[in-house]
Design a protein around this motif. Structure first.
Motif, PDB file in Angstrom:
ATOM      1  N   PRO A 142      -9.854  -2.650   7.010  1.00  0.00           N
ATOM      2  CA  PRO A 142      -9.236  -2.125   5.793  1.00  0.00           C
ATOM      3  C   PRO A 142      -9.931  -0.851   5.302  1.00  0.00           C
ATOM      4  O   PRO A 142      -9.291   0.078   4.821  1.00  0.00           O
ATOM      5  N   ILE A 157      -9.168   0.783   1.944  1.00  0.00           N
ATOM      6  CA  ILE A 157      -8.938  -0.472   1.211  1.00  0.00           C
ATOM      7  C   ILE A 157     -10.226  -1.287   1.206  1.00  0.00           C
ATOM      8  O   ILE A 157     -10.779  -1.586   2.277  1.00  0.00           O
ATOM      9  N   HIS A 185      -9.396  -5.322  -2.877  1.00  0.00           N
ATOM     10  CA  HIS A 185      -8.059  -4.733  -2.869  1.00  0.00           C
ATOM     11  C   HIS A 185      -7.174  -5.453  -1.847  1.00  0.00           C
ATOM     12  O   HIS A 185      -6.014  -5.762  -2.104  1.00  0.00           O
ATOM     13  N   LEU A 186      -7.750  -5.741  -0.678  1.00  0.00           N
ATOM     14  CA  LEU A 186      -6.981  -6.438   0.366  1.00  0.00           C
ATOM     15  C   LEU A 186      -6.502  -7.792  -0.153  1.00  0.00           C
ATOM     16  O   LEU A 186      -5.329  -8.148  -0.008  1.00  0.00           O
ATOM     17  N   LEU A 239      -0.888   4.800  -1.285  1.00  0.00           N
ATOM     18  CA  LEU A 239      -2.251   4.835  -0.745  1.00  0.00           C
ATOM     19  C   LEU A 239      -2.522   6.140  -0.003  1.00  0.00           C
ATOM     20  O   LEU A 239      -1.769   6.536   0.883  1.00  0.00           O
ATOM     21  N   CYS A 258      -0.977   1.330   7.983  1.00  0.00           N
ATOM     22  CA  CYS A 258      -0.931   0.207   7.030  1.00  0.00           C
ATOM     23  C   CYS A 258      -0.517  -1.076   7.747  1.00  0.00           C
ATOM     24  O   CYS A 258      -1.084  -2.146   7.506  1.00  0.00           O
ATOM     25  N   TRP A 307       0.843  -1.218   0.000  1.00  0.00           N
ATOM     26  CA  TRP A 307       0.000   0.000   0.000  1.00  0.00           C
ATOM     27  C   TRP A 307       0.866   1.250   0.000  1.00  0.00           C
ATOM     28  O   TRP A 307       0.533   2.249  -0.625  1.00  0.00           O
ATOM     29  N   GLU A 308       1.981   1.174   0.709  1.00  0.00           N
ATOM     30  CA  GLU A 308       2.868   2.350   0.717  1.00  0.00           C
ATOM     31  C   GLU A 308       3.438   2.588  -0.680  1.00  0.00           C
ATOM     32  O   GLU A 308       3.582   3.721  -1.120  1.00  0.00           O
ATOM     33  N   GLU A 337       1.980   1.731  -3.453  1.00  0.00           N
ATOM     34  CA  GLU A 337       0.892   2.214  -4.315  1.00  0.00           C
ATOM     35  C   GLU A 337       0.621   3.691  -4.055  1.00  0.00           C
ATOM     36  O   GLU A 337      -0.146   4.319  -4.777  1.00  0.00           O
ATOM     37  N   ARG A 365      -1.257  10.847   2.504  1.00  0.00           N
ATOM     38  CA  ARG A 365      -0.648   9.528   2.466  1.00  0.00           C
ATOM     39  C   ARG A 365      -1.020   8.778   3.754  1.00  0.00           C
ATOM     40  O   ARG A 365      -0.937   9.307   4.837  1.00  0.00           O
ATOM     41  N   THR A 386      -3.788  -7.467  -2.636  1.00  0.00           N
ATOM     42  CA  THR A 386      -2.554  -7.083  -1.945  1.00  0.00           C
ATOM     43  C   THR A 386      -1.868  -8.302  -1.327  1.00  0.00           C
ATOM     44  O   THR A 386      -0.654  -8.469  -1.442  1.00  0.00           O
TER      45      THR A 386
END
Ligand SMILES: [Zn+2]
Length: 444
Positions: free
Chosen positions: A393, A398, A402-403, A272, A284, A267-268, A270, A278, A406
């Motif tokens: 999430p 999220i 998406h989770l 997110l 996260c 996620w970082e 991406e 951020r 990931t």
């Protein structure tokens, strides 16, 4: 604060990089003395953003000037929050001249300053402004380089100063992030127990106890962390700091990072964001921790001594299949790196078979060790919620789909063996993801 220094003292003594960690109330005033003691009389440069400059940087500059230090400032905009990139680190290195860097801030500011100092082969002083992550003391800077987040080996700060009054004034959510980052050490420890039991990566007698022996205690007062009580913040800071030192002593982030962090790193990378900001590392990791613990809960219900080993090995994905899956999940530098990391841990059929036989033999013992080490998901959810960390999430933007994507991708981005690799090598990956991550909190 005798307690804090009793715990930190022996670890600092063992550290090659860190000469002093000062934790206490109203100790910002010690900055000139700490600077002179460890860095001499030369010029210095305070690196901060607008927020951390107001919180502590300005006071540090005033005290240094009053003590006769030639001090410059390098202040980044507060909004949007500075990004942890190699590019930002380089720009700070360019601005340094011959000055001693002093980072005033938390995660990103410390990481980019650490990188800048390291690239100039120079020691730096870290002034912590929040108990928000474990990176202050670590010998590495997790930064994005052309979109790929990796921990770049860098020297830890030569001295760290943590004024608990400053830390208590940080936004309350930041200690929730720190709590989330520390909570990740629970499943990360589970990942290491697995790697140890399978003969992949033995538990280290120095790093393990440093992180794990007091972890339950550090996590025991989430409400007090949220309320900003000094004792709770000091404990949280010490736990995070010792995690960083454990990484230094071990030479990798294994003692403090497993599947929980791999999920968070996705996620970082991406980038997110939520409401234009951020999403923090600790937020996260909080969600990554709960996802990993769900998988552990699911796995602990299984009887792995009954695995049909020949069938599992015959059905295992080849490295070509994995390369194709990586290509479908990510691209560019990230995909290239993921292929290298995945090749490094891919087990050929013979190794795979031998590993599953080892697992079959050790599962009853391993299962017991995991059960006594881990916290169940429900308990961790309660703790994180009380600390003010996100627990679903959705809270970090999220959705359930998406989770799951990931988690699929996360297992490819590090060669480190975690529960994600174990469930995959047991032929249980898809079942685990669809069953363990189908709990109510994970459904849209
Ligand atoms: Zn972390």
């Amino acid at each position: 604060m005798a307690n804090v220094n009793d715990i930190l003292g022996p670890a600092v003594e063992r550290s090659d990089a860190i000469a002093e960690i000062a934790v206490g109330n109203a100790i910002l005033a010690d900055a000139p003395a700490v600077l002179r003691r460890h860095f001499g009389d030369g010029p210095a440069m305070v690196v901060a953003d607008e927020n951390t400059f107001a919180a502590a940087g300005k006071a540090v500059v005033e005290r240094l000037e009053a003590a006769g230090v030639d001090v410059a400032t390098h202040i980044l905009p507060a909004r949007p929050r500075p990004k942890p990139t190699v590019e930002l680190g380089r720009s700070i290195a360019d601005a340094l001249g011959d000055r001693t860097p002093i980072s005033v801030g938390s995660g990103v500011l410390n990481d980019v300053t650490k990188y800048a100092a390291h690239s100039r082969d120079r020691a730096y002083l870290c002034i912590a402004t929040a108990a928000s992550m474990d990176g202050y003391s670590s010998a590495g800077a997790p930064l994005s380089d052309q979109g790929f987040k990796k921990t770049i080996p860098c020297r830890a700060p030569h001295a760290i100063l943590a004024d608990l009054d400053v830390i208590a004034r940080a936004p309350a959510e930041m200690s929730g992030w720190g709590y989330g980052d520390l909570a990740g050490k629970v499943p990360a420890g589970g990942d290491w127990l697995i790697a140890d039991a399978l003969g992949i990566e033995p538990i280290d007698d120095v790093a393990w106890p440093l992180v794990q022996d007091n972890l339950a205690g550090w996590l025991s007062a989430p409400g007090a962390v949220k309320a900003g009580e000094p004792k709770a913040l000091a404990d949280l800071f010490v736990g995070l700091t010792l995690s960083g030192l454990a990484m230094e002593f071990h030479g990798t982030s294994r003692p403090a990072s497993g599947a929980d962090h791999q999920i968070a790193h996705m996620w970082e990378m991406e980038g997110l964001t939520l409401d234009g900001e951020r999403v923090s590392h600790g937020a996260c990791v909080s969600i990554g921790t709960l996802a990993a613990l769900r998988l552990f809960d699911w796995l602990l219900d299984k009887d792995l001594t009954a695995l049909p080993i020949d069938d599992v090995v015959a059905a295992a994905a080849s490295i070509d299949t994995k390369r194709a899956e990586i290509a479908s999940l990510m691209d560019g530098t990230l995909a290239e790196r993921a292929i290298v990391e995945t090749e490094a841990k891919h087990a050929d059929p013979e190794t795979h078979r031998a590993r599953l036989h080892t697992l079959k033999e050790t599962w009853p013992t391993l299962k017991e060790r995991l059960a006594s080490h881990l916290k169940r998901t429900a308990e961790m959810e309660r703790l994180l919620r009380e600390a003010g960390a996100p627990t679903t999430p959705r809270e970090i933007g999220i959705n359930p789909e998406h989770l799951r994507t990931t988690v699929h991708a996360a297992r490819f981005i590090r060669s480190r063996y975690t529960i994600l690799d174990l469930i995959e090598e047991c032929g249980l990956f898809e079942a685990a993801i669809s069953e363990a991550l189908a709990a109510p909190a994970y459904v849209a």
